[in-house]
Enzyme design. Structure first.
Site, PDB file in Angstrom:
ATOM      1  N   HIS A 304       5.261  -5.826 -14.322  1.00 39.49           N
ATOM      2  CA  HIS A 304       4.926  -7.070 -13.351  1.00 39.49           C
ATOM      3  C   HIS A 304       6.162  -8.068 -13.743  1.00 39.49           C
ATOM      4  O   HIS A 304       6.528  -8.143 -14.812  1.00 39.49           O
ATOM      5  CB  HIS A 304       3.691  -7.608 -13.363  1.00 39.49           C
ATOM      6  CG  HIS A 304       2.990  -8.327 -12.264  1.00 39.49           C
ATOM      7  ND1 HIS A 304       3.553  -9.850 -12.405  1.00 39.49           N
ATOM      8  CD2 HIS A 304       2.676  -8.316 -11.167  1.00 39.49           C
ATOM      9  CE1 HIS A 304       2.979 -10.530 -11.307  1.00 39.49           C
ATOM     10  NE2 HIS A 304       2.476  -9.481 -10.590  1.00 39.49           N
ATOM     11  N   ASP A 361      -1.341  -3.084  -8.422  1.00 32.51           N
ATOM     12  CA  ASP A 361      -0.983  -2.169  -7.150  1.00 32.51           C
ATOM     13  C   ASP A 361      -1.459  -0.636  -7.537  1.00 32.51           C
ATOM     14  O   ASP A 361      -1.765  -0.065  -6.520  1.00 32.51           O
ATOM     15  CB  ASP A 361       0.523  -2.453  -7.015  1.00 32.51           C
ATOM     16  CG  ASP A 361       0.678  -3.823  -6.496  1.00 32.51           C
ATOM     17  OD1 ASP A 361      -0.052  -4.345  -5.833  1.00 32.51           O
ATOM     18  OD2 ASP A 361       1.713  -4.236  -6.954  1.00 32.51           O
TER      19      ASP A 361
END
Length: 427
Positions: A304, A361
């Site tokens: 991330h 995700d």
């Protein structure tokens, strides 16, 4: 007493005030930098630039912390609902029972779309992406509900109307894309249950509502409701700073979210898994490809931009992912590949050393697929969840007396001055 950062340029010293946030975050206030020194800062991607002061969401990427209005995301995901969390983000505090009931009733009252809007949907090309449709339709919605005046109650009604109708618009787009009759919301269903009902119910096979899937959708939308000054939220604030209408600012947020490096990442995860399945790659082979600097392959759903440890949302979504897969007992080769990829990555020292953990995700893509959400609707699902955060950020920006229209500077690297040459004299 104000602290200062000292900057020395061309033998002159400048004192720049240091701003300290409520969680101890520090920022150097450079608002007077260009006026006093003639210099600007250079920060591609704005990774080190604070564009605003905000009381909505706190993140600490090094410690894996995410809080909405001070409430830990873990507590909200376990105890709250999406509607309650939306109220919290927009209004600043959790509602009492009467306020929540009143808002929930209004959400149901506002859930129908004007029948004339169906004509817009039916005239999009059959292969039009749902995100493009949603962005356009949100702008079109203002034609039906143009009133937005400065009275707080009218603002709140507009916010509720948007949160309610965007869910109906998304479900309608899906139904029309499949050539099915649209399904109307039910007054006895909750916000999340109504979405599943409008998506999957049909006259031939009535949709059997499962409480665990309603909970999974609640959690998914809570986790995506806001995330500080990300790409799409920044787009909403930048566009909103020009004092455009709220619908246009939110439409810009949807467009920004569409990209594969932002909201489209969960769709990209499934597409990656489909490619693995199609080409016969094992999880171990994919891990090796990801570690090879000369290989253009990119592993989606891991790591991330902000979190340098495990994404706190991913931990929550993983638990929900395991629960949903157990309940539905689905046999899907892509889900099997995903679980194998997760195990291989978590046990690989390279990934451990680089803090490349599965992010939200990765797990949300798996959950949405298991629930029957089409892949091209994944980013739309993200947009529905992010809407309260966008509204809260737009409202905060609009009410801030110190905010100005966004107007970044640049460092020009083009040609210096040169004279115009008539076309007949050019070589």
């Amino acid at each position: 007493m104000t602290d200062f950062a000292t900057l020395t340029l061309d033998g002159k010293t400048y004192n720049l005030p240091v701003i300290v946030g409520s969680e101890g975050e520090k920022a150097i206030d450079i608002r007077s930098l260009r006026q006093e020194t003639g210099h600007i800062t250079f920060d591609p991607g704005f990774a080190n630039t604070g564009s605003c002061q905000s009381a909505i969401t706190f993140m600490d990427g090094e410690k894996g912390i995410l809080r909405y209005r001070g409430y830990p995301i873990e507590q909200l995901a376990e105890k709250s609902t999406f509607v309650e969390t939306a109220y919290l983000l927009i209004n600043g505090n959790l509602p009492d029972r009467s306020a929540l009931t009143r808002k929930s009733v209004m959400l149901n009252d506002f859930s129908l779309l004007h029948e004339d809007m169906k004509a817009f949907y039916q005239n999009f090309p059959s292969k039009a992406h749902p995100m493009g449709i949603l962005s356009a339709m949100l702008n079109a919605l203002r034609s039906f509900y143009p009133e937005l005046i400065d009275l707080e109650e009218d603002l709140n009604q507009t916010f509720l109307r948007l949160i309610s109708k965007v869910r109906t618009m998304a479900a309608m787009a899906y139904k029309i894309s499949r050539g099915h009759a649209t399904v109307y919301p039910r007054s006895d269903y909750s916000y999340c249950a109504n979405f599943l009902h409008m998506m999957f119910d049909n006259p031939v096979i009535p949709y059997q509502m499962k409480d665990d899937l309603v909970q999974a959708l609640n959690v998914f939308w809570i986790l995506h409701a806001d995330h500080e000054q990300n790409c799409s939220t920044a787009a909403v604030r930048v566009v909103g700073s020009g004092k455009v209408n709220l619908y246009a600012a939110l439409s810009a947020g949807i467009s920004a979210l569409w990209g594969p490096l932002h909201g489209g990442a969960n769709q990209a995860v499934i597409q990656m898994l489909e490619s693995m399945h199609r080409e016969g790659f094992t999880p171990a082979q994919v891990i090796e490809k990801a570690k090879d600097k000369d290989d253009p392959f990119r592993l989606m759903g891991f790591g991330h931009r902000v979190y340098k440890t495990y994404d706190p949302r991913a931990k929550i979504m993983k638990k929900m992912c395991d629960k949903v897969l157990a309940i539905l007992n689905i046999k899907d080769p892509l889900l099997d590949i995903a679980m194998g990829l997760e195990e291989a990555a978590l046990n690989d020292t390279y990934f451990q050393d680089k803090n490349l953990y599965p992010n939200v995700d990765f797990y949300s893509g798996i959950v949405l697929r298991a629930m029957g959400i089409p892949t091209n609707m994944f980013t739309v699902m993200f947009a529905i969840g992010r809407l309260p955060g966008w509204i809260a950020q737009w409202r905060e920006d609009a009410l801030d007396p110190n905010q100005r229209i966004s107007r970044p500077r640049q460092v020009y690297t083009g040609e210096t001055i040169r004279d115009y040459i008539p076309i007949g004299d050019r070589k």
